[in-house]
Design a protein around this motif. Sequence first.
Motif, PDB file in Angstrom:
ATOM      1  N   ASN A   1      -3.005   9.490   0.518  1.00  0.00           N
ATOM      2  CA  ASN A   1      -3.245   9.606   2.010  1.00  0.00           C
ATOM      3  C   ASN A   1      -2.049  10.464   2.731  1.00  0.00           C
ATOM      4  O   ASN A   1      -2.449  11.070   3.425  1.00  0.00           O
ATOM      5  N   ASN A   2      -0.764  10.454   2.319  1.00  0.00           N
ATOM      6  CA  ASN A   2       0.206  11.204   2.983  1.00  0.00           C
ATOM      7  C   ASN A   2       0.597  12.016   1.853  1.00  0.00           C
ATOM      8  O   ASN A   2       2.009  12.471   1.911  1.00  0.00           O
ATOM      9  N   THR A   3       0.028  12.685   0.852  1.00  0.00           N
ATOM     10  CA  THR A   3       0.215  13.531  -0.120  1.00  0.00           C
ATOM     11  C   THR A   3      -0.414  14.888   0.394  1.00  0.00           C
ATOM     12  O   THR A   3      -1.556  15.010   0.519  1.00  0.00           O
TER      13      THR A   3
ATOM     14  N   TYR B   1       0.950  -1.190   0.156  1.00  0.00           N
ATOM     15  CA  TYR B   1       0.140  -0.096   0.001  1.00  0.00           C
ATOM     16  C   TYR B   1       0.847   1.180   0.063  1.00  0.00           C
ATOM     17  O   TYR B   1       1.566   1.428   0.927  1.00  0.00           O
TER      18      TYR B   1
ATOM     19  N   ASN C   1      -5.359   5.274  -2.076  1.00  0.00           N
ATOM     20  CA  ASN C   1      -4.809   5.419  -0.971  1.00  0.00           C
ATOM     21  C   ASN C   1      -3.200   5.958  -1.255  1.00  0.00           C
ATOM     22  O   ASN C   1      -2.748   6.511  -0.168  1.00  0.00           O
ATOM     23  N   SER C   2      -2.755   6.133  -2.361  1.00  0.00           N
ATOM     24  CA  SER C   2      -1.758   6.844  -2.607  1.00  0.00           C
ATOM     25  C   SER C   2      -1.836   8.658  -2.376  1.00  0.00           C
ATOM     26  O   SER C   2      -0.744   9.098  -2.396  1.00  0.00           O
TER      27      SER C   2
ATOM     28  N   TRP D   1      -6.301  13.007   2.290  1.00  0.00           N
ATOM     29  CA  TRP D   1      -5.001  13.701   1.799  1.00  0.00           C
ATOM     30  C   TRP D   1      -4.714  14.497   3.007  1.00  0.00           C
ATOM     31  O   TRP D   1      -5.498  14.640   3.900  1.00  0.00           O
TER      32      TRP D   1
ATOM     33  N   ASP E   1       1.438   5.015   0.160  1.00  0.00           N
ATOM     34  CA  ASP E   1       0.813   6.267   0.664  1.00  0.00           C
ATOM     35  C   ASP E   1       1.299   7.533   0.020  1.00  0.00           C
ATOM     36  O   ASP E   1       1.079   8.915   0.547  1.00  0.00           O
ATOM     37  N   ARG E   2       1.933   7.530  -0.858  1.00  0.00           N
ATOM     38  CA  ARG E   2       2.216   8.873  -1.643  1.00  0.00           C
ATOM     39  C   ARG E   2       1.888   8.782  -3.153  1.00  0.00           C
ATOM     40  O   ARG E   2       1.952   7.819  -3.741  1.00  0.00           O
ATOM     41  N   TYR E   3       1.321   9.725  -3.687  1.00  0.00           N
ATOM     42  CA  TYR E   3       0.742   9.920  -4.641  1.00  0.00           C
ATOM     43  C   TYR E   3       1.364   9.281  -6.062  1.00  0.00           C
ATOM     44  O   TYR E   3       2.468   9.300  -6.108  1.00  0.00           O
TER      45      TYR E   3
END
Length: 283
Positions: A96-98, A17, A93-94, A59, A19-21
Motif C-alpha cells: 500500500n505505501n510501497t 497491518y 497490504n504491504s 501501491w 503497509d511497507r512491502y
Amino acid sequence: MTENTPELSQLGKASAYVDRYDASLLFPLPRAPKREEIGVTGRMPFFGADMWTAFELSWLTLRGKPQVALAHITVPCESTHIVESKSFKLYLNSFNNTRFADSAEVQARLRADLSTAVWHGGPMQSSVGVKVLLPEVFDREPVHELDGLLIDRLDIDCDRYTPAPELLTAEFAEQPVEETLVSNLLKSNCLVTGQPDWGSVQIRYSGPQIDQAGLLRYLVSFRNHNEFHEQCVERIFMDVWTRCRPVKLAVYARYTRRGGLDINPFRTSHPSALPANVRTARQ
C-alpha cells in the motif's frame, strides 16, 4: 525445512497491518497432509489450479501517487504448498505505501514471491500466474454464473452436515452420459476459525449417470465441515471419482470473497484448459 501448520498462521488472531512491502508475510501451508486424508499420495489423480482474485491491490508510483488494480492469480495444483489467505491479504497490504515503477514491476514481484511461497524451498516446477488489471479495463470484467444443470431445484430432505460420500451413487448398469451439474448450496467453514465459506460448485463428467439427489445431499453435507477451499474441492473430486467411477471428471468451485480475496479451485482428471476466471454474482 520445518513445515507450517494452520494453527501457527495469523488466522483468528489480532494482526498488525504492515503497509511497507514484506514478502515474509506470506504463510505457506503444505498440501500433503490433507491429501493423504483423502488417499492422494504419490502421483496425483488430477490436474488443475487454484484461481484467486485480489480485489484490494494498491501501491504508490515513484512520485507517490496511489494506484489501484485487480489481480488474477493462478496457483498450479502441483505446487507443494498453498498460501494461507489471511497471510496473502497481509502481504498485499504491504504494497500500500510501497513505490513501484509501474504495474509490470508489481506483477513481477507478485509472481516471484508467490511462486517461492507455494514451492516453499523445493524445486520450482512451474511459476504462479499473475495478471494485473488496471482500472481502464475494469469494465471488461464480466459476471456470469456457472454453466450447467442446477440441481438445487430438487425437493429433497437433508440431515447430513458433515461429508457423507456414501450418499453418492451412479447408474453403473445404464448407458453412460455426459453432463454438467451445478449447485449454489456449497458451504464449508474455515479450518482454523470456523467462519463460513460460501461457494458454488460445477461438476462436469462423463460416465455412469450420477444420482442428482444424492449428489446434492452430498454437497450439502459439507455445511459444518472445517477445511480450506482447495481441500474441500479435492475431497469432492476424490469422493465422486471413487464412488461414481466416471471416465472423466472436473470439479470447479467459486467461493465468495473474504478480505478482498476469492479462491476458485479447479480439479480435472484429464489435461484441459482452465476455466475463465469469471466471478459469479455472489462474489
